[in-house]
Design a protein around this motif. Structure first.
Motif, PDB file in Angstrom:
ATOM      1  N   VAL A  60      19.143   8.780  -3.582  1.00  0.00           N
ATOM      2  CA  VAL A  60      20.432   8.985  -2.921  1.00  0.00           C
ATOM      3  C   VAL A  60      21.509   8.186  -3.650  1.00  0.00           C
ATOM      4  CG1 VAL A  60      21.743   8.772  -0.765  1.00  0.00           C
ATOM      5  CG2 VAL A  60      19.278   9.253  -0.677  1.00  0.00           C
ATOM      6  N   ILE A  61      22.676   8.811  -3.844  1.00  0.00           N
ATOM      7  CA  ILE A  61      23.875   8.100  -4.299  1.00  0.00           C
ATOM      8  C   ILE A  61      24.730   7.802  -3.075  1.00  0.00           C
ATOM      9  CG2 ILE A  61      25.933   8.122  -5.745  1.00  0.00           C
ATOM     10  CD1 ILE A  61      24.629  10.116  -7.575  1.00  0.00           C
ATOM     11  N   LEU A  62      24.985   6.524  -2.825  1.00  0.00           N
ATOM     12  CA  LEU A  62      25.848   6.108  -1.721  1.00  0.00           C
ATOM     13  C   LEU A  62      27.304   6.274  -2.108  1.00  0.00           C
ATOM     14  CD1 LEU A  62      24.070   2.710  -0.913  1.00  0.00           C
ATOM     15  CD2 LEU A  62      23.566   4.953   0.079  1.00  0.00           C
ATOM     16  N   ASP A  63      28.147   6.475  -1.095  1.00  0.00           N
ATOM     17  CA  ASP A  63      29.579   6.611  -1.358  1.00  0.00           C
ATOM     18  C   ASP A  63      30.293   5.295  -1.055  1.00  0.00           C
ATOM     19  OD1 ASP A  63      31.895   8.140  -2.115  1.00  0.00           O
ATOM     20  OD2 ASP A  63      32.428   8.223  -0.003  1.00  0.00           O
ATOM     21  N   GLY A  64      30.913   5.177   0.097  1.00  0.00           N
ATOM     22  CA  GLY A  64      31.775   4.030   0.370  1.00  0.00           C
ATOM     23  C   GLY A  64      31.168   3.005   1.309  1.00  0.00           C
ATOM     24  N   VAL A  65      32.055   2.321   2.056  1.00  0.00           N
ATOM     25  CA  VAL A  65      31.629   1.190   2.874  1.00  0.00           C
ATOM     26  C   VAL A  65      30.741   1.620   4.035  1.00  0.00           C
ATOM     27  CG1 VAL A  65      33.709   1.223   4.339  1.00  0.00           C
ATOM     28  CG2 VAL A  65      32.430  -0.908   4.038  1.00  0.00           C
ATOM     29  N   VAL A  66      30.954   2.807   4.588  1.00  0.00           N
ATOM     30  CA  VAL A  66      30.141   3.243   5.726  1.00  0.00           C
ATOM     31  C   VAL A  66      28.700   3.486   5.295  1.00  0.00           C
ATOM     32  CG1 VAL A  66      29.851   4.997   7.508  1.00  0.00           C
ATOM     33  CG2 VAL A  66      32.147   4.196   6.922  1.00  0.00           C
ATOM     34  N   SER A  67      28.507   4.208   4.195  1.00  0.00           N
ATOM     35  CA  SER A  67      27.132   4.431   3.726  1.00  0.00           C
ATOM     36  C   SER A  67      26.499   3.121   3.276  1.00  0.00           C
ATOM     37  CB  SER A  67      27.099   5.472   2.611  1.00  0.00           C
ATOM     38  OG  SER A  67      27.867   5.081   1.501  1.00  0.00           O
ATOM     39  N   ALA A  68      27.294   2.188   2.732  1.00  0.00           N
ATOM     40  CA  ALA A  68      26.760   0.884   2.332  1.00  0.00           C
ATOM     41  C   ALA A  68      26.283   0.098   3.547  1.00  0.00           C
ATOM     42  CB  ALA A  68      27.810   0.089   1.565  1.00  0.00           C
ATOM     43  N   ALA A  69      27.033   0.161   4.648  1.00  0.00           N
ATOM     44  CA  ALA A  69      26.621  -0.539   5.867  1.00  0.00           C
ATOM     45  C   ALA A  69      25.310   0.020   6.402  1.00  0.00           C
ATOM     46  CB  ALA A  69      27.716  -0.416   6.923  1.00  0.00           C
ATOM     47  N   CYS A  70      25.183   1.340   6.384  1.00  0.00           N
ATOM     48  CA  CYS A  70      23.940   1.967   6.860  1.00  0.00           C
ATOM     49  C   CYS A  70      22.777   1.619   5.943  1.00  0.00           C
ATOM     50  CB  CYS A  70      24.128   3.481   6.945  1.00  0.00           C
ATOM     51  SG  CYS A  70      25.385   3.986   8.138  1.00  0.00           S
ATOM     52  N   ALA A  71      23.035   1.571   4.638  1.00  0.00           N
ATOM     53  CA  ALA A  71      21.992   1.181   3.693  1.00  0.00           C
ATOM     54  C   ALA A  71      21.555  -0.262   3.929  1.00  0.00           C
ATOM     55  CB  ALA A  71      22.496   1.361   2.264  1.00  0.00           C
ATOM     56  N   LEU A  72      22.505  -1.140   4.214  1.00  0.00           N
ATOM     57  CA  LEU A  72      22.174  -2.548   4.469  1.00  0.00           C
ATOM     58  C   LEU A  72      21.288  -2.679   5.701  1.00  0.00           C
ATOM     59  CD1 LEU A  72      22.654  -5.482   3.556  1.00  0.00           C
ATOM     60  CD2 LEU A  72      24.663  -5.515   5.062  1.00  0.00           C
ATOM     61  N   LEU A  73      21.598  -1.905   6.730  1.00  0.00           N
ATOM     62  CA  LEU A  73      20.741  -1.912   7.916  1.00  0.00           C
ATOM     63  C   LEU A  73      19.382  -1.306   7.586  1.00  0.00           C
ATOM     64  CD1 LEU A  73      20.438  -2.545  10.896  1.00  0.00           C
ATOM     65  CD2 LEU A  73      21.422  -0.317  11.423  1.00  0.00           C
ATOM     66  N   GLY A  74      19.376  -0.271   6.732  1.00  0.00           N
ATOM     67  CA  GLY A  74      18.118   0.314   6.299  1.00  0.00           C
ATOM     68  C   GLY A  74      17.250  -0.689   5.562  1.00  0.00           C
ATOM     69  N   GLN A  75      17.874  -1.550   4.768  1.00  0.00           N
ATOM     70  CA  GLN A  75      17.127  -2.604   4.078  1.00  0.00           C
ATOM     71  C   GLN A  75      16.488  -3.558   5.083  1.00  0.00           C
ATOM     72  OE1 GLN A  75      19.284  -5.864   2.273  1.00  0.00           O
ATOM     73  NE2 GLN A  75      18.081  -5.692   0.388  1.00  0.00           N
ATOM     74  N   ARG A  76      17.207  -3.852   6.175  1.00  0.00           N
ATOM     75  CA  ARG A  76      16.645  -4.738   7.200  1.00  0.00           C
ATOM     76  C   ARG A  76      15.403  -4.106   7.838  1.00  0.00           C
ATOM     77  NH1 ARG A  76      18.551  -8.971  10.654  1.00  0.00           N
ATOM     78  NH2 ARG A  76      19.939  -9.437   8.901  1.00  0.00           N
ATOM     79  N   ILE A  77      15.402  -2.777   7.927  1.00  0.00           N
ATOM     80  CA  ILE A  77      14.275  -2.073   8.536  1.00  0.00           C
ATOM     81  C   ILE A  77      13.101  -1.960   7.565  1.00  0.00           C
ATOM     82  CG2 ILE A  77      13.538   0.163   9.479  1.00  0.00           C
ATOM     83  CD1 ILE A  77      16.482   0.462  10.505  1.00  0.00           C
ATOM     84  N   ALA A  78      13.402  -1.635   6.300  1.00  0.00           N
ATOM     85  CA  ALA A  78      12.359  -1.433   5.283  1.00  0.00           C
ATOM     86  C   ALA A  78      12.874  -2.000   3.970  1.00  0.00           C
ATOM     87  CB  ALA A  78      12.014   0.047   5.144  1.00  0.00           C
ATOM     88  N   PHE A  79      12.370  -3.144   3.551  1.00  0.00           N
ATOM     89  CA  PHE A  79      12.969  -3.882   2.439  1.00  0.00           C
ATOM     90  C   PHE A  79      12.838  -3.171   1.105  1.00  0.00           C
ATOM     91  CE2 PHE A  79       8.578  -5.232   2.376  1.00  0.00           C
ATOM     92  CZ  PHE A  79       8.278  -5.427   1.035  1.00  0.00           C
ATOM     93  N   ARG A  80      11.894  -2.214   0.992  1.00  0.00           N
ATOM     94  CA  ARG A  80      11.755  -1.485  -0.264  1.00  0.00           C
ATOM     95  C   ARG A  80      12.709  -0.295  -0.380  1.00  0.00           C
ATOM     96  NH1 ARG A  80       6.118  -2.951   0.610  1.00  0.00           N
ATOM     97  NH2 ARG A  80       5.917  -1.227   2.085  1.00  0.00           N
ATOM     98  N   ALA A  81      13.339   0.086   0.713  1.00  0.00           N
ATOM     99  CA  ALA A  81      14.155   1.304   0.730  1.00  0.00           C
ATOM    100  C   ALA A  81      15.291   1.314  -0.289  1.00  0.00           C
ATOM    101  CB  ALA A  81      14.693   1.546   2.139  1.00  0.00           C
ATOM    102  N   PRO A  82      16.028   0.204  -0.510  1.00  0.00           N
ATOM    103  CA  PRO A  82      17.150   0.266  -1.457  1.00  0.00           C
ATOM    104  C   PRO A  82      16.757   0.627  -2.885  1.00  0.00           C
ATOM    105  CG  PRO A  82      17.378  -1.642  -0.035  1.00  0.00           C
ATOM    106  CD  PRO A  82      16.021  -1.073   0.225  1.00  0.00           C
ATOM    107  N   ASP A  83      15.467   0.540  -3.219  1.00  0.00           N
ATOM    108  CA  ASP A  83      15.034   0.940  -4.562  1.00  0.00           C
ATOM    109  C   ASP A  83      15.242   2.432  -4.806  1.00  0.00           C
ATOM    110  OD1 ASP A  83      14.290  -1.659  -4.865  1.00  0.00           O
ATOM    111  OD2 ASP A  83      12.151  -1.290  -5.056  1.00  0.00           O
ATOM    112  N   TRP A  84      15.512   3.194  -3.752  1.00  0.00           N
ATOM    113  CA  TRP A  84      15.726   4.634  -3.869  1.00  0.00           C
ATOM    114  C   TRP A  84      17.203   5.008  -3.893  1.00  0.00           C
ATOM    115  CZ3 TRP A  84      11.791   7.685  -5.102  1.00  0.00           C
ATOM    116  CH2 TRP A  84      10.503   7.178  -4.914  1.00  0.00           C
ATOM    117  N   TRP A  85      18.087   4.011  -3.857  1.00  0.00           N
ATOM    118  CA  TRP A  85      19.510   4.303  -3.713  1.00  0.00           C
ATOM    119  C   TRP A  85      20.325   3.762  -4.882  1.00  0.00           C
ATOM    120  CZ3 TRP A  85      19.011   1.465   1.553  1.00  0.00           C
ATOM    121  CH2 TRP A  85      18.183   2.223   2.415  1.00  0.00           C
TER     122      TRP A  85
END
Length: 371
Positions: A268-293
Motif C-alpha cells: 500500500v502507498i499511503l497518502d496524507g496525515v489521515v492514512s498515516a494516523a491509521c497506519a500508526l494505529l495499525g503498527q500498534r496492533i501488528a508491529f510487522r504491518a508497516p513493512d507492507w506500506w
C-alpha cells in the motif's frame, strides 16, 4: 479471523514480514546487472522492497494498481476547525465521481481505477451510487471532544468494512493499493490519534493543512485535538475503543483496510496525515504491518504526519509541498514505484560472456530461474 469475533491480536500472528530471503536473492541479482551499485538511488531500495513483498525475483511489473478513498464527515468540523464547511465531504466525493477533483484527473491520466467507499458521509445515501454507500456505518461521526465518535459496535463494523474492501481488492488481483481519504474534520481526528500514540501535545501535531487555515481556526483545531486527547489517553490500550472514542468510521475502516492488506500481502502507498494516523494505529496492533506500506509524500502543513512516519521509520517518496489530500500524493508517487518495478523486471543480467542479454531471451530467463 472469525466472522463472529474481532480479535485485533490475531493480526500479530497473521501478518508476516516480506520475505528476507527473496530480498537477498534480489540483491544478488542486482549485483550481477551491469550498473554501478546504488546508481539507481531510491529506485534500487524500492525494487528490493517489491521483490520481498511479491516473493518474486525478478520483480513483477505493477500493472493493476488501485486508488481507494474512504469518505466520511466528522462532527468536530462543526466547531470551525477546517476551511471546508462541516458536513460537506459529499460534495468532495461528487467532484471525484464527476472527474473534476485533482485525484480523479490524475487517476484518469495514469489509467488507475478509483474507488470511493462511503463510511460516514453526512448526506442521504440516495444521493450517491449504491456501490459507494454499501459499507456506510452511520451518517457522520460524532464530536470527539465531548463524546464518542462511534459506538463500540459501529467501530467494529467500520473496521470490518475496511477489511472487506481490502479482501475484495486482493481477490480482484490488485497488485498495489493507494490509500486516501475524502473527509471534513478527518485531520483533526488524525491529530488526536497521532498525539495519543506518540505521547505528545496537541500543538505539536496540529497543522494548518492544505487550505492554510488562519490563526483563529488553527487555535480552535488545537483546542479540539487537546480535548480529544484527554478522552483518548484512558483508552490507549484498546485500539477499537480508541477509534470509537476519537477516530470515526472512515479512520476505523482505513485501519482495518491497512491491516487486512498486509495479511493479504498486498503493498500500500499511503497518502496524507489521515492514512498515516491509521497506519500508526495499525503498527500498534501488528508491529510487522508497516513493512507492507510506503509513504507517498510529505504533506505540507501537517506536522502530525511527520511524527507518525518517523515512528514507523517510513520515509516519504516525494516532498513537493503538496497540501491537497484525497490520494493525490499517493498517485504522484505511483510512477516512481512503477519505474522501480519496471527496471528490476527488465534490466538484464549478463550472459556467460559478460554481455547483458535482452529481457525475455533464453539466457535471461535461465538466469532469472537460477535466482
Amino acid at each position: 479471523m472469525s466472522e463472529a469475533r474481532l480479535n485485533l491480536d490475531d493480526f500479530g500472528d497473521l501478518i508476516e514480514r516480506p520475505s528476507a530471503r527473496v530480498r537477498r536473492e534480489a540483491e544478488t541479482r542486482r549485483g550481477r546487472i551491469g550498473l554501478a551499485p546504488k546508481s539507481l538511488g531510491r529506485l534500487d531500495e524500492l525494487a528490493l522492497w517489491l521483490a520481498a513483498a511479491q516473493s518474486s525475483v525478478p520483480v513483477e511489473p505493477l500493472t493493476r494498481p488501485k486508488l481507494v478513498l474512504f469518505a466520511g464527515d466528522h462532527g468536530i468540523a462543526g466547531l470551525g476547525v477546517s476551511a471546508r464547511p462541516a458536513g460537506g465531504a459529499h460534495r468532495l466525493v461528487r467532484a471525484v465521481l464527476d472527474g473534476t477533483a485533482p485525484a480523479a484527473v490524475l487517476a484518469r491520466r495514469a489509467g488507475v481505477p478509483l474507488r470511493v467507499v462511503d463510511t460516514s458521509l453526512d448526506c442521504d445515501p440516495g444521493e450517491l451510487p449504491a456501490e459507494i454507500t454499501r459499507h456506510r456505518v452511520r451518517r457522520g461521526s460524532g464530536r470527539l471532544d465531548t463524546g464518542d465518535a462511534l459506538t463500540g459496535e459501529e467501530a467494529g463494523r467500520a473496521f470490518r468494512a475496511g477489511m472487506a474492501v481490502a479482501d475484495e481488492e486482493a481477490d480482484a488481483g490488485t497488485d498495489l493499493l493507494l490509500l486516501g481519504d475524502v473527509s471534513v474534520g478527518g485531520t483533526t481526528a488524525a491529530g488526536v490519534l497521532i498525539a495519543a500514540l506518540c505521547g505528545t501535545d496537541a500543538s505539536v501535531v496540529t497543522g494548518r493543512g492544505g487550505e492554510r487555515i488562519d490563526d483563529l481556526t488553527w487555535m480552535r483545531k488545537c483546542a479540539a485535538v487537546r480535548d480529544g486527547l484527554r478522552r483518548a489517553r484512558p483508552v490507549l490500550g484498546d485500539q477499537l475503543g480508541l477509534l470509537a472514542a476519537v477516530g470515526g468510521a472512515d479512520l476505523a475502516a482505513m485501519t482495518g483496510f491497512l491491516l487486512q492488506a498486509a495479511v493479504r500481502r498486498t503493498p500500500v502507498i499511503l497518502d496524507g496525515v489521515v492514512s498515516a494516523a491509521c497506519a500508526l494505529l495499525g503498527q500498534r496492533i501488528a508491529f510487522r504491518a508497516p513493512d507492507w506500506w510506503l509513504a507517498g509524500h510529505a504533506a505540507a502543513g501537517e506536522p502530525g504526519q511527520a511524527k507518525a512516519l518517523d515512528r514507523m521509520t517510513l520515509e516519504p517518496l516525494l516532498d513537493e509541498g503538496l497540501g491537497v489530500g484525497e490520494g493525490v500524493g499517493a498517485l504522484l508517487a505511483l510512477p516512481l514505484v512503477q519505474s522501480a518495478a519496471a527496471l528490476a523486471a527488465e534490466l538484464a543480467e549478463p550472459a556467460s560472456g559478460g554481455t547483458p542479454e535482452t529481457p525475455g531471451t533464453p539466457a535471461t530467463a535461465a538466469a532469472a530461474d537460477a535466482t
